[in-house]
Motif scaffolding. Structure first.
Motif, short mmCIF file in Angstrom:
data_model
loop_
_atom_site.label_atom_id
_atom_site.label_comp_id
_atom_site.label_asym_id
_atom_site.label_seq_id
_atom_site.Cartn_x
_atom_site.Cartn_y
_atom_site.Cartn_z
N SER A 37 86.81 -39.25 56.40
CA SER A 37 87.25 -39.23 57.80
C SER A 37 86.13 -38.75 58.71
O SER A 37 85.95 -39.24 59.82
CB SER A 37 88.48 -38.34 57.95
N THR A 41 88.83 -35.56 52.46
CA THR A 41 88.74 -35.58 53.92
C THR A 41 87.33 -35.92 54.44
O THR A 41 87.18 -36.22 55.62
CB THR A 41 89.16 -34.21 54.51
N LEU A 54 96.94 -38.01 58.02
CA LEU A 54 96.35 -36.76 58.47
C LEU A 54 97.42 -35.67 58.60
O LEU A 54 97.17 -34.50 58.26
CB LEU A 54 95.66 -36.96 59.82
N LYS A 72 89.29 -42.33 49.62
CA LYS A 72 90.29 -41.25 49.65
C LYS A 72 91.36 -41.47 48.59
O LYS A 72 91.75 -40.52 47.89
CB LYS A 72 90.94 -41.18 51.05
N LEU A 88 88.39 -32.60 61.61
CA LEU A 88 89.09 -33.78 61.13
C LEU A 88 90.11 -34.32 62.12
O LEU A 88 90.42 -35.51 62.13
CB LEU A 88 89.80 -33.46 59.81
#
Length: 218
Positions: free
Chosen positions: A88, A85, A25, A138, A10
């Motif tokens: 991403s 996640t 993040l 998200k 990630l």
């Protein structure tokens, strides 16, 4: 699960993110993933073992525990972190697809041919939509899990004592949750960080849309 490898994958999205995305993040890795791996798993490791009821009736304790803890906090958080996640990773895969397509195009037409993607990581066209939809997804995942937690554990808190009268319990029995204060603190911390991530995702989505509208007007 190897969370270190998961984090390493990630972290590659940093160079394709805006400033708000990098903050998101950081919050996920430091305040959610790291806290989950280092502390949260240990806090809930004894939830079933130390769930005591004032009865020796066989099966009563297991039935009451299943009623008051239908889904473990730890498993819900693990699923939440994975789902939140994954978008991403889709952005990284989209950029990798662009880079591979550009390489094939240059191999077929030579180095002097017109480039399809002068900058494969630049958020234009399909990549812009992928990035925007990833932000919406998200935020939606976090909101859904916040609702699930609120539905299962009212006000996101655990009581010190719960009363259970489910069969095969002989009558109303008192059951005691292990370390409820500590678990409440970690639960509220994870809820607050999830809310922060939702706000950051919405701000970043607004920023992208506003920037695109400004470019179109100019």
């Amino acid at each position: 699960m190897n969370w270190g490898v998961f984090e390493g994958l990630l972290s590659g999205v940093n160079k394709y993110s805006t400033a708000f995305g990098r903050i998101w993040l950081s919050v996920v890795f430091i305040f959610r993933l790291l806290v989950y791996v280092v502390a949260a798993e240990r806090v809930w490791s004894d939830d079933h073992k130390d769930f005591d009821c004032n009865t020796q009736q066989p099966g009563c304790r297991n039935v009451c525990f299943d009623h008051f803890f239908p889904v473990s906090h730890i498993r819900l958080w693990a699923l939440q972190l994975i789902l939140v996640t994954c978008p991403s990773l889709l952005v990284i895969m989209h950029v990798a697809y662009r880079e591979a397509k550009e390489q094939r195009h240059r191999a077929a037409g030579g180095d002097n041919c017109h480039r399809i993607y002068p900058n494969p990581g630049k958020k234009r066209g399909g990549l812009w939509w992928t990035y925007l939809l990833s932000l919406i997804f998200k935020a939606s995942v976090d909101v859904v899990f916040l609702y699930i937690f609120y539905h299962f554990y009212r006000n996101y808190t655990l009581p010190r004592v719960v009363k259970c009268e489910l069969p095969p319990c002989p009558n109303v029995v008192d059951c005691f949750i292990a370390r409820p204060t500590e678990k409440n603190i970690f639960t509220l911390f994870m809820v607050v960080t999830a809310c922060v991530c939702v706000v950051l995702s919405l701000i970043e989505a607004t920023y992208l849309i506003g920037k695109r509208c400004r470019e179109c007007l100019l």
